[in-house]
Write a protein that holds these residues in place. Structure first.
Motif, PDB file in Angstrom:
ATOM      1  N   ARG A 124      39.936  18.103  36.620  1.00 35.84           N
ATOM      2  CA  ARG A 124      38.793  18.755  37.265  1.00 35.84           C
ATOM      3  C   ARG A 124      37.657  19.157  36.491  1.00 35.84           C
ATOM      4  NH1 ARG A 124      40.431  22.808  40.691  1.00 35.84           N
ATOM      5  NH2 ARG A 124      38.041  22.764  41.180  1.00 35.84           N
ATOM      6  N   SER A 125      37.689  18.442  35.235  1.00 39.81           N
ATOM      7  CA  SER A 125      36.301  18.683  34.774  1.00 39.81           C
ATOM      8  C   SER A 125      35.222  18.017  34.957  1.00 39.81           C
ATOM      9  CB  SER A 125      36.510  18.217  33.120  1.00 39.81           C
ATOM     10  OG  SER A 125      36.780  16.893  32.868  1.00 39.81           O
ATOM     11  N   GLU A 126      35.551  16.855  35.533  1.00 38.49           N
ATOM     12  CA  GLU A 126      34.167  15.944  36.037  1.00 38.49           C
ATOM     13  C   GLU A 126      33.639  16.332  37.474  1.00 38.49           C
ATOM     14  OE1 GLU A 126      32.869  12.998  34.698  1.00 38.49           O
ATOM     15  OE2 GLU A 126      34.512  13.832  32.971  1.00 38.49           O
ATOM     16  N   GLN A 127      34.664  17.290  38.033  1.00 41.41           N
ATOM     17  CA  GLN A 127      33.927  17.848  39.269  1.00 41.41           C
ATOM     18  C   GLN A 127      33.388  19.328  39.106  1.00 41.41           C
ATOM     19  OE1 GLN A 127      37.841  18.419  40.978  1.00 41.41           O
ATOM     20  NE2 GLN A 127      37.973  16.344  41.922  1.00 41.41           N
ATOM     21  N   VAL A 128      33.650  19.861  38.035  1.00 38.98           N
ATOM     22  CA  VAL A 128      33.160  21.273  37.912  1.00 38.98           C
ATOM     23  C   VAL A 128      31.928  21.238  36.753  1.00 38.98           C
ATOM     24  CG1 VAL A 128      35.320  22.371  38.469  1.00 38.98           C
ATOM     25  CG2 VAL A 128      34.914  22.055  36.095  1.00 38.98           C
ATOM     26  N   LEU A 129      32.158  20.323  35.867  1.00 44.95           N
ATOM     27  CA  LEU A 129      31.000  20.350  34.743  1.00 44.95           C
ATOM     28  C   LEU A 129      29.543  19.727  35.444  1.00 44.95           C
ATOM     29  CD1 LEU A 129      32.899  19.198  31.870  1.00 44.95           C
ATOM     30  CD2 LEU A 129      32.119  21.444  32.440  1.00 44.95           C
ATOM     31  N   THR A 130      28.431  20.341  35.040  1.00 44.65           N
ATOM     32  CA  THR A 130      27.286  19.920  35.476  1.00 44.65           C
ATOM     33  C   THR A 130      26.905  18.702  34.666  1.00 44.65           C
ATOM     34  OG1 THR A 130      25.976  21.260  33.948  1.00 44.65           O
ATOM     35  CG2 THR A 130      26.485  22.312  36.083  1.00 44.65           C
ATOM     36  N   GLU A 131      25.974  17.978  35.146  1.00 44.61           N
ATOM     37  CA  GLU A 131      25.548  16.764  34.215  1.00 44.61           C
ATOM     38  C   GLU A 131      25.132  17.212  32.945  1.00 44.61           C
ATOM     39  OE1 GLU A 131      26.366  13.613  35.102  1.00 44.61           O
ATOM     40  OE2 GLU A 131      27.254  14.493  36.745  1.00 44.61           O
ATOM     41  N   GLU A 132      24.352  18.424  32.898  1.00 43.68           N
ATOM     42  CA  GLU A 132      23.894  18.718  31.811  1.00 43.68           C
ATOM     43  C   GLU A 132      24.721  19.256  30.699  1.00 43.68           C
ATOM     44  OE1 GLU A 132      21.058  22.210  29.973  1.00 43.68           O
ATOM     45  OE2 GLU A 132      21.060  22.020  32.293  1.00 43.68           O
ATOM     46  N   THR A 133      25.982  20.005  31.283  1.00 43.75           N
ATOM     47  CA  THR A 133      27.071  20.219  30.393  1.00 43.75           C
ATOM     48  C   THR A 133      27.726  19.088  29.850  1.00 43.75           C
ATOM     49  OG1 THR A 133      27.003  22.370  31.576  1.00 43.75           O
ATOM     50  CG2 THR A 133      29.190  21.668  30.262  1.00 43.75           C
ATOM     51  N   LYS A 134      28.126  18.198  30.796  1.00 42.19           N
ATOM     52  CA  LYS A 134      28.757  16.921  30.276  1.00 42.19           C
ATOM     53  C   LYS A 134      27.888  16.314  29.359  1.00 42.19           C
ATOM     54  CE  LYS A 134      30.769  15.685  35.105  1.00 42.19           C
ATOM     55  NZ  LYS A 134      30.405  14.918  35.957  1.00 42.19           N
ATOM     56  N   ALA A 135      26.879  16.065  29.376  1.00 46.12           N
ATOM     57  CA  ALA A 135      25.865  15.455  28.375  1.00 46.12           C
ATOM     58  C   ALA A 135      25.956  16.161  27.084  1.00 46.12           C
ATOM     59  CB  ALA A 135      24.471  15.251  28.749  1.00 46.12           C
ATOM     60  N   GLY A 136      25.968  17.506  27.169  1.00 41.83           N
ATOM     61  CA  GLY A 136      26.024  18.361  26.115  1.00 41.83           C
ATOM     62  C   GLY A 136      27.326  18.062  25.413  1.00 41.83           C
ATOM     63  N   LEU A 137      28.532  18.227  26.190  1.00 41.03           N
ATOM     64  CA  LEU A 137      29.827  18.218  25.734  1.00 41.03           C
ATOM     65  C   LEU A 137      30.062  16.931  25.038  1.00 41.03           C
ATOM     66  CD1 LEU A 137      32.477  19.655  25.326  1.00 41.03           C
ATOM     67  CD2 LEU A 137      33.048  19.127  27.632  1.00 41.03           C
ATOM     68  N   GLN A 138      29.677  15.681  25.651  1.00 42.10           N
ATOM     69  CA  GLN A 138      29.748  14.447  25.281  1.00 42.10           C
ATOM     70  C   GLN A 138      29.159  14.399  23.750  1.00 42.10           C
ATOM     71  OE1 GLN A 138      31.598  11.869  26.872  1.00 42.10           O
ATOM     72  NE2 GLN A 138      31.632  11.205  24.512  1.00 42.10           N
ATOM     73  N   GLU A 139      27.805  14.975  23.577  1.00 42.04           N
ATOM     74  CA  GLU A 139      27.244  14.932  22.214  1.00 42.04           C
ATOM     75  C   GLU A 139      28.046  15.692  21.119  1.00 42.04           C
ATOM     76  OE1 GLU A 139      22.881  16.671  20.102  1.00 42.04           O
ATOM     77  OE2 GLU A 139      23.019  16.095  22.371  1.00 42.04           O
ATOM     78  N   LEU A 140      28.666  16.827  21.603  1.00 45.21           N
ATOM     79  CA  LEU A 140      29.417  17.778  20.607  1.00 45.21           C
ATOM     80  C   LEU A 140      30.810  16.695  20.290  1.00 45.21           C
ATOM     81  CD1 LEU A 140      29.022  21.040  22.260  1.00 45.21           C
ATOM     82  CD2 LEU A 140      28.228  20.591  20.072  1.00 45.21           C
TER      83      LEU A 140
END
Length: 156
Positions: A124-140
């Motif tokens: 579900r994460s790919e559906q509910v996360l914004t692109e900005e949040t995905k990018a920030g999470l990936q960086e973390l």
């Protein structure tokens, strides 16, 4: 090369953490325990829990996955207590056969816990996360650290 999704990155971290624990357990069984793989796995697992609780779980709750997130937070609290005990042994330099029970308990909990995350929450994460949040999470995931003194919700 295709970029890794957040779900794939988190699943990869599960495998890497498991491998660190398994490497330590193998050394322990051989009578030559090297505490470094365990120390890395414990630190990585704490960071992994931090990333999930601070960045992944809030949007999943908002998307209606309140009960699955509640279960994961509760299980994080149980895991965190084991990590505290392992950290104490690592600090004392006495990680040896006495840790075998803790390690078995941790491995058992992670096996069940990770399966639930990977089959219920991560898809579900790919559906509910914004692109900005995905990018920030990936960086973390790639470079982040657990903030000093941070404790998971289930252990507060």
């Amino acid at each position: 090369m295709i970029a890794e999704t957040v779900a794939e990155a988190l699943e990869r971290e599960h495998r890497e953490i498991d491998e660190g624990i398994e490497e330590f357990v193998a050394g322990l069984a051989a009578g030559e325990p090297d505490p470094q793989p365990l120390a890395r796995a414990v630190a990585a697992l704490r960071r992994h829990i931090y990333l999930e609780e601070e960045f992944l779980f809030p949007p999943l709750r908002e998307a209606g996955l309140v009960m699955p997130v509640f279960v994961m937070v509760r299980e994080h609290g149980q895991i965190w207590k084991i990590l505290d005990a392992l950290d104490a042994e690592l600090r004392d330099g006495a990680v040896a056969a006495s840790a075998a029970g803790l390690l078995q308990e941790l491995q058992d909990q992670l096996q069940a816990h990770n399966m639930k995350e990977e089959h219920v929450l991560y898809p579900r994460s790919e559906q509910v996360l914004t692109e900005e949040t995905k990018a920030g999470l990936q960086e973390l995931i790639d470079t982040g650290r657990t903030p000093e003194g941070w404790v998971c919700e289930g252990a507060r």
